[in-house]
Design a protein around this motif. Sequence first.
Motif, PDB file in Angstrom:
ATOM      1  N   GLN B  50       0.833  -1.178  -0.023  1.00 24.56           N
ATOM      2  CA  GLN B  50      -0.083   0.059  -0.118  1.00 24.56           C
ATOM      3  C   GLN B  50       0.667   1.349   0.063  1.00 24.56           C
ATOM      4  O   GLN B  50       0.569   2.202   0.552  1.00 24.56           O
ATOM      5  CB  GLN B  50      -1.025  -0.018   1.296  1.00 24.56           C
ATOM      6  CG  GLN B  50      -2.144  -1.097   1.004  1.00 24.56           C
ATOM      7  CD  GLN B  50      -2.818  -1.118   2.557  1.00 24.56           C
ATOM      8  OE1 GLN B  50      -2.430  -0.840   3.414  1.00 24.56           O
ATOM      9  NE2 GLN B  50      -3.910  -1.959   2.452  1.00 24.56           N
ATOM     10  N   GLU B  51       1.958   1.364  -0.705  1.00 16.99           N
ATOM     11  CA  GLU B  51       2.939   2.361  -0.525  1.00 16.99           C
ATOM     12  C   GLU B  51       2.440   3.392  -1.693  1.00 16.99           C
ATOM     13  O   GLU B  51       1.549   3.274  -2.806  1.00 16.99           O
ATOM     14  CB  GLU B  51       4.175   1.825  -0.923  1.00 16.99           C
ATOM     15  CG  GLU B  51       4.613   1.750  -2.457  1.00 16.99           C
ATOM     16  CD  GLU B  51       4.215   0.251  -3.038  1.00 16.99           C
ATOM     17  OE1 GLU B  51       3.736  -0.279  -2.157  1.00 16.99           O
ATOM     18  OE2 GLU B  51       4.789  -0.303  -3.732  1.00 16.99           O
ATOM     19  N   SER B  52       2.772   4.756  -1.153  1.00 18.11           N
ATOM     20  CA  SER B  52       2.649   5.664  -2.226  1.00 18.11           C
ATOM     21  C   SER B  52       3.554   5.551  -3.566  1.00 18.11           C
ATOM     22  O   SER B  52       4.369   4.891  -3.369  1.00 18.11           O
ATOM     23  CB  SER B  52       2.922   7.234  -1.564  1.00 18.11           C
ATOM     24  OG  SER B  52       4.224   7.224  -1.149  1.00 18.11           O
ATOM     25  N   GLU B  53       3.042   6.237  -4.469  1.00 15.23           N
ATOM     26  CA  GLU B  53       4.054   6.217  -5.518  1.00 15.23           C
ATOM     27  C   GLU B  53       5.306   6.719  -5.267  1.00 15.23           C
ATOM     28  O   GLU B  53       6.516   6.072  -6.028  1.00 15.23           O
ATOM     29  CB  GLU B  53       3.243   7.211  -6.720  1.00 15.23           C
ATOM     30  CG  GLU B  53       3.773   6.456  -8.058  1.00 15.23           C
ATOM     31  CD  GLU B  53       2.930   7.260  -9.226  1.00 15.23           C
ATOM     32  OE1 GLU B  53       3.667   7.779  -9.846  1.00 15.23           O
ATOM     33  OE2 GLU B  53       1.685   7.285  -9.006  1.00 15.23           O
ATOM     34  N   MET B  54       5.572   7.798  -4.634  1.00 18.85           N
ATOM     35  CA  MET B  54       6.588   8.316  -4.293  1.00 18.85           C
ATOM     36  C   MET B  54       7.714   7.483  -3.241  1.00 18.85           C
ATOM     37  O   MET B  54       8.952   7.310  -3.636  1.00 18.85           O
ATOM     38  CB  MET B  54       6.538   9.670  -3.370  1.00 18.85           C
ATOM     39  CG  MET B  54       7.636  10.154  -2.491  1.00 18.85           C
ATOM     40  SD  MET B  54       8.467  11.261  -3.782  1.00 18.85           S
ATOM     41  CE  MET B  54       9.537  12.244  -2.643  1.00 18.85           C
ATOM     42  N   ALA B  55       6.984   6.679  -2.351  1.00 23.69           N
ATOM     43  CA  ALA B  55       7.717   5.663  -1.494  1.00 23.69           C
ATOM     44  C   ALA B  55       8.222   4.567  -2.523  1.00 23.69           C
ATOM     45  O   ALA B  55       9.419   3.882  -2.365  1.00 23.69           O
ATOM     46  CB  ALA B  55       7.059   5.061  -0.523  1.00 23.69           C
ATOM     47  N   HIS B  56       7.319   4.322  -3.322  1.00 22.61           N
ATOM     48  CA  HIS B  56       7.731   3.190  -4.395  1.00 22.61           C
ATOM     49  C   HIS B  56       9.159   3.446  -5.317  1.00 22.61           C
ATOM     50  O   HIS B  56       9.859   2.805  -5.352  1.00 22.61           O
ATOM     51  CB  HIS B  56       6.651   2.595  -5.386  1.00 22.61           C
ATOM     52  CG  HIS B  56       6.773   2.009  -6.195  1.00 22.61           C
ATOM     53  ND1 HIS B  56       6.321   0.323  -5.857  1.00 22.61           N
ATOM     54  CD2 HIS B  56       7.370   1.647  -7.295  1.00 22.61           C
ATOM     55  CE1 HIS B  56       6.580  -0.209  -6.888  1.00 22.61           C
ATOM     56  NE2 HIS B  56       7.268   0.208  -7.850  1.00 22.61           N
ATOM     57  N   LEU B  57       8.956   4.557  -5.722  1.00 24.49           N
ATOM     58  CA  LEU B  57      10.014   5.184  -6.557  1.00 24.49           C
ATOM     59  C   LEU B  57      11.358   5.066  -5.681  1.00 24.49           C
ATOM     60  O   LEU B  57      12.442   4.356  -6.228  1.00 24.49           O
ATOM     61  CB  LEU B  57       9.725   6.557  -7.066  1.00 24.49           C
ATOM     62  CG  LEU B  57      10.682   6.957  -8.110  1.00 24.49           C
ATOM     63  CD1 LEU B  57      10.635   6.215  -9.417  1.00 24.49           C
ATOM     64  CD2 LEU B  57      10.661   8.363  -8.296  1.00 24.49           C
ATOM     65  N   ILE B  58      11.282   5.762  -4.468  1.00 21.84           N
ATOM     66  CA  ILE B  58      12.380   6.019  -3.659  1.00 21.84           C
ATOM     67  C   ILE B  58      13.056   4.653  -3.229  1.00 21.84           C
ATOM     68  O   ILE B  58      14.206   4.177  -3.121  1.00 21.84           O
ATOM     69  CB  ILE B  58      12.330   7.122  -2.584  1.00 21.84           C
ATOM     70  CG1 ILE B  58      12.204   8.593  -3.205  1.00 21.84           C
ATOM     71  CG2 ILE B  58      13.431   6.914  -1.573  1.00 21.84           C
ATOM     72  CD1 ILE B  58      11.704   9.350  -2.372  1.00 21.84           C
ATOM     73  N   LEU B  59      12.181   3.699  -2.646  1.00 25.76           N
ATOM     74  CA  LEU B  59      12.459   2.661  -1.752  1.00 25.76           C
ATOM     75  C   LEU B  59      13.146   1.428  -3.052  1.00 25.76           C
ATOM     76  O   LEU B  59      13.915   1.034  -2.992  1.00 25.76           O
ATOM     77  CB  LEU B  59      11.423   2.092  -1.205  1.00 25.76           C
ATOM     78  CG  LEU B  59      11.230   2.648   0.251  1.00 25.76           C
ATOM     79  CD1 LEU B  59      10.036   2.049   0.864  1.00 25.76           C
ATOM     80  CD2 LEU B  59      12.603   2.489   0.976  1.00 25.76           C
ATOM     81  N   LEU B  60      12.185   1.280  -4.275  1.00 28.60           N
ATOM     82  CA  LEU B  60      12.576   0.283  -5.075  1.00 28.60           C
ATOM     83  C   LEU B  60      13.323   0.661  -5.953  1.00 28.60           C
ATOM     84  O   LEU B  60      13.953  -0.244  -6.548  1.00 28.60           O
ATOM     85  CB  LEU B  60      11.338  -0.469  -5.310  1.00 28.60           C
ATOM     86  CG  LEU B  60      10.241  -1.001  -4.211  1.00 28.60           C
ATOM     87  CD1 LEU B  60       9.104  -1.571  -4.787  1.00 28.60           C
ATOM     88  CD2 LEU B  60      11.111  -1.981  -3.431  1.00 28.60           C
TER      89      LEU B  60
END
Lengths: 262, 339
Positions: B50-60
């Motif tokens: 359920q991550e935000s798009e921003m978190a997805h980009l930075i983390l993954l």
Amino acid sequence: MTLLEAKNLSVQLDQKTILEGIHFHLQAGELVALIGPNGSGKTTLLKTLCGLLPAQQGKITALGTPLASIPRQQLAKILAYLPQGNESHWSITVESLVMLGRLPHQNPWQTPSNHDKEIVCQALKACDALQFKDRPVDHLSGGEKARVMLARALAVEPKILLADEPVAGLDPGHQLEVMERFQQLSSSGMGIVTVIHDLTLAARYCDRLVLLYDQQVLAEGIPEKVLTTKNLALSFNIQAHIGKMQGLPFIIPTSVAHPNQE
Amino acid sequence: MPLKSPLFSIEHCSLFLVLLLLTILTFAGSLIVGASSVGWKDLLSVFVGQESEMAHLILLEIRLPRALLGLMVGFTLGLGGAVLQGYLRNPLAEPGLIGVSGAASFGAVITIYTGAAGLFALALPLGSILTALFAVFLVQLLAGKNGGSLRLILAGIAVTSFASALTSLALNMAPNPFVSLEIMFWLMGSLADRSFEHVWLVMPFMIIGWALLFKLGRSLDALTLGEDAAQTLGFNLKHIRHLMIIGVALSVGAATSVSGSIGFVGLVVPHLLRRWVGHKPSALLLASGLGGAILLLTADIAVRLLTTGTELKLGVLTSLIGAPFFLFLIVKTKRNTMS
């Protein structure tokens, strides 16, 4: 049974001839001492016999098979070599060091089996080293280390044992123990070649002596035949008192011989 | 049965558990620390999807490849160091000794110098790996036919010196200051701004290299008794040396190609962990690999925490900590041999 045989062996290192025309044989159940002055090629002969150094000429067979055609892993199961100096580069425990002797019998990813542990335990016992099996090797005295290294070689359960000065640095009691151990092992069928400088020990314990001098075998045979005044003067350049006490032979070097007096 | 493998013996089970736990922790730490405020809550949200798009980009896309590379490069350096020290029976040996790192660095520098690195992203690591492999071929040739280790070290020194001279030449002849600056920064060693492309490129080289190096465990144990005794225990010195050189070339070459040269990890880690595995060379391999991963991930987190304006380079940090430690080792070794 002939365990090791070398015919007309010549060895050169860096274009310098170390050994020339050597004939050597080792039977099962025999304890042979390799004697001779420093630099006479004892270590070279030992290393050549276990395949560490190439022979420029001659033929070596182990158990009837040419040495060069025996795969190294196979040879490691029947022949153990105990180098001079007793070096251990890492401070592993005595038990894991002796366990290295089991490497030729183990598969690549196998850990020591109970059988391996039993043999290591016996080897340690035989060399009077079981009591410090958990100590790191670099905490041992010189004599203790020598016994541990011998135990390592025995853990291979070899048919042939080539030992380079195994009693150097041992106190008299442990020297006798090692030689008695060699005698027991050879009477149970092992063939042992040992380089040794103590002529009295050699005469007392060994079945046969091989005296190296000037790249060649100067004399060979039972101790009485090899350790003569003439041979000692020629090879070691010493005058010696050769005698027997309560049936035990002894050799006491008395003075440096003068070569011109021959 | 992993517990029965000689690399992971039961006696050192607790050590491996601690190392494994620390590896996981530092890996997770590497994911949640960074310039942006994306943290552990976002990491948890990725797990439940359920991550935000921003978190997805930075983390993954940004932090995950960096963390993976930290793990792999650290593991390689730790493992390579343990192998080199075991092979040379010298606690001061490190994986760069046989010339691989120097050559890999030079290969990378050439791609920057010629501008190939700017054309497509993988040109730099590819050029670097190819140069490392060529260097290994050269070292093998120079090291001679018998399996001795002295000539190998000398050959390694020769190749390293030559590669470093060529690197200096490239800097010297740089067409403009930006190129030299880029080269300088690359040489300092860093894991910043790496992508999954880098991970996929170096992974196969590293895995093959690791496999070859792990195969050496028993041989390294036997070498404890010296080269002669090891041979009479059935080990072929030439075969050992080939495996070692090729394994180090593939893994350390690939590591250098992607991170630049990162000093002292391969030297310090095996040294620190040796006593915990009873000084046994084979048991040290996996332990040292994990230790290297932990150290490099920690250093890479520290770099991010310490960076304010200009980015602090990872290799600079490891050397800053490593060099005094190296000195400490020398003093300690000297004292031991003198007593």
